[in-house]
Design a protein around this motif. Structure first.
Motif, PDB file in Angstrom:
ATOM      1  N   MET A 131      47.237  35.850  44.419  1.00  0.00           N
ATOM      2  CA  MET A 131      46.722  37.099  44.283  1.00  0.00           C
ATOM      3  C   MET A 131      46.301  37.814  42.765  1.00  0.00           C
ATOM      4  O   MET A 131      45.488  38.551  42.670  1.00  0.00           O
ATOM      5  CB  MET A 131      47.465  38.111  45.087  1.00  0.00           C
ATOM      6  CG  MET A 131      46.996  37.998  46.763  1.00  0.00           C
ATOM      7  SD  MET A 131      45.305  37.448  46.974  1.00  0.00           S
ATOM      8  CE  MET A 131      44.405  39.264  46.834  1.00  0.00           C
ATOM      9  N   GLU A 166      36.097  32.336  46.754  1.00  0.00           N
ATOM     10  CA  GLU A 166      37.112  32.872  47.251  1.00  0.00           C
ATOM     11  C   GLU A 166      37.149  33.706  48.615  1.00  0.00           C
ATOM     12  O   GLU A 166      37.551  33.643  49.478  1.00  0.00           O
ATOM     13  CB  GLU A 166      38.227  33.200  46.188  1.00  0.00           C
ATOM     14  CG  GLU A 166      39.615  33.394  46.480  1.00  0.00           C
ATOM     15  CD  GLU A 166      40.221  33.753  45.261  1.00  0.00           C
ATOM     16  OE1 GLU A 166      41.456  34.168  45.520  1.00  0.00           O
ATOM     17  OE2 GLU A 166      39.874  33.635  44.121  1.00  0.00           O
ATOM     18  N   LEU A 167      36.327  34.771  48.176  1.00  0.00           N
ATOM     19  CA  LEU A 167      35.991  35.770  49.445  1.00  0.00           C
ATOM     20  C   LEU A 167      35.463  35.156  50.361  1.00  0.00           C
ATOM     21  O   LEU A 167      35.681  35.272  51.740  1.00  0.00           O
ATOM     22  CB  LEU A 167      35.252  37.065  48.841  1.00  0.00           C
ATOM     23  CG  LEU A 167      35.688  37.737  47.901  1.00  0.00           C
ATOM     24  CD1 LEU A 167      34.760  38.763  47.388  1.00  0.00           C
ATOM     25  CD2 LEU A 167      36.906  38.633  48.592  1.00  0.00           C
ATOM     26  N   ALA A 201      37.987  33.112  52.642  1.00  0.00           N
ATOM     27  CA  ALA A 201      38.869  34.166  53.328  1.00  0.00           C
ATOM     28  C   ALA A 201      38.060  34.665  54.514  1.00  0.00           C
ATOM     29  O   ALA A 201      38.850  34.712  55.681  1.00  0.00           O
ATOM     30  CB  ALA A 201      39.230  35.151  52.542  1.00  0.00           C
ATOM     31  N   LEU A 218      37.872  31.844  57.301  1.00  0.00           N
ATOM     32  CA  LEU A 218      39.290  31.362  57.533  1.00  0.00           C
ATOM     33  C   LEU A 218      39.619  32.421  58.414  1.00  0.00           C
ATOM     34  O   LEU A 218      40.395  31.955  59.762  1.00  0.00           O
ATOM     35  CB  LEU A 218      40.003  31.172  56.409  1.00  0.00           C
ATOM     36  CG  LEU A 218      41.415  30.595  56.829  1.00  0.00           C
ATOM     37  CD1 LEU A 218      41.298  29.161  57.428  1.00  0.00           C
ATOM     38  CD2 LEU A 218      42.435  30.533  55.699  1.00  0.00           C
ATOM     39  N   SER A 219      39.410  33.634  58.235  1.00  0.00           N
ATOM     40  CA  SER A 219      39.671  34.701  59.091  1.00  0.00           C
ATOM     41  C   SER A 219      39.097  34.645  60.693  1.00  0.00           C
ATOM     42  O   SER A 219      39.644  35.018  61.514  1.00  0.00           O
ATOM     43  CB  SER A 219      39.563  35.980  58.315  1.00  0.00           C
ATOM     44  OG  SER A 219      40.320  36.069  57.414  1.00  0.00           O
TER      45      SER A 219
END
Length: 112
Positions: free
Chosen positions: A59, A93-94, A97, A100-101
């Motif tokens: 992070m 990257e966003l 995420a 994947l979420s």
């Protein structure tokens, strides 16, 4: 080096969660802030040269990439386009995420 640096950052974050009263979101916010500050000072660039993905993936690397996008886009196209610069570096990257979420929510069927 990537494994050592990335493991050190993640291990340090886990120690902070385990040994202090800080919640996970506080530790994540701290890592992003530290990465952004080190990126603004130019220190994180040297760490990325040494460790590569081991410095980018935690992070703290997210905070670094936000600052890198602000500096690069602001220098090239003026400060009115810094929002586009941020997404230039952290957009992938966003997106990862979010996707994947979504699939994790389909598989795990969250209650909330």
């Amino acid at each position: 080096m990537a494994f050592l640096v990335g493991g050190f950052v993640c291990g340090l974050a886990q120690l902070m969660i385990d040994r202090t009263n800080l919640s996970q979101i506080h530790v994540i916010a701290g890592l992003v802030s530290i990465g952004a500050m080190l990126g603004a000072m130019g220190v994180y660039d040297e760490l990325v040269e040494i460790a590569g993905a081991g410095a980018i993936l935690p992070m703290s690397g997210f905070g670094y990439l936000i600052v890198k996008g602000i500096w690069s886009r602001g220098a090239e196209h003026g400060w009115m386009s810094i929002g586009a610069g941020i997404f230039q570096f952290v957009g992938l990257e966003l997106s990862f995420a979010i996707v994947l979420s979504f699939f994790t929510a389909l598989i795990c069927k969250p209650k909330g």
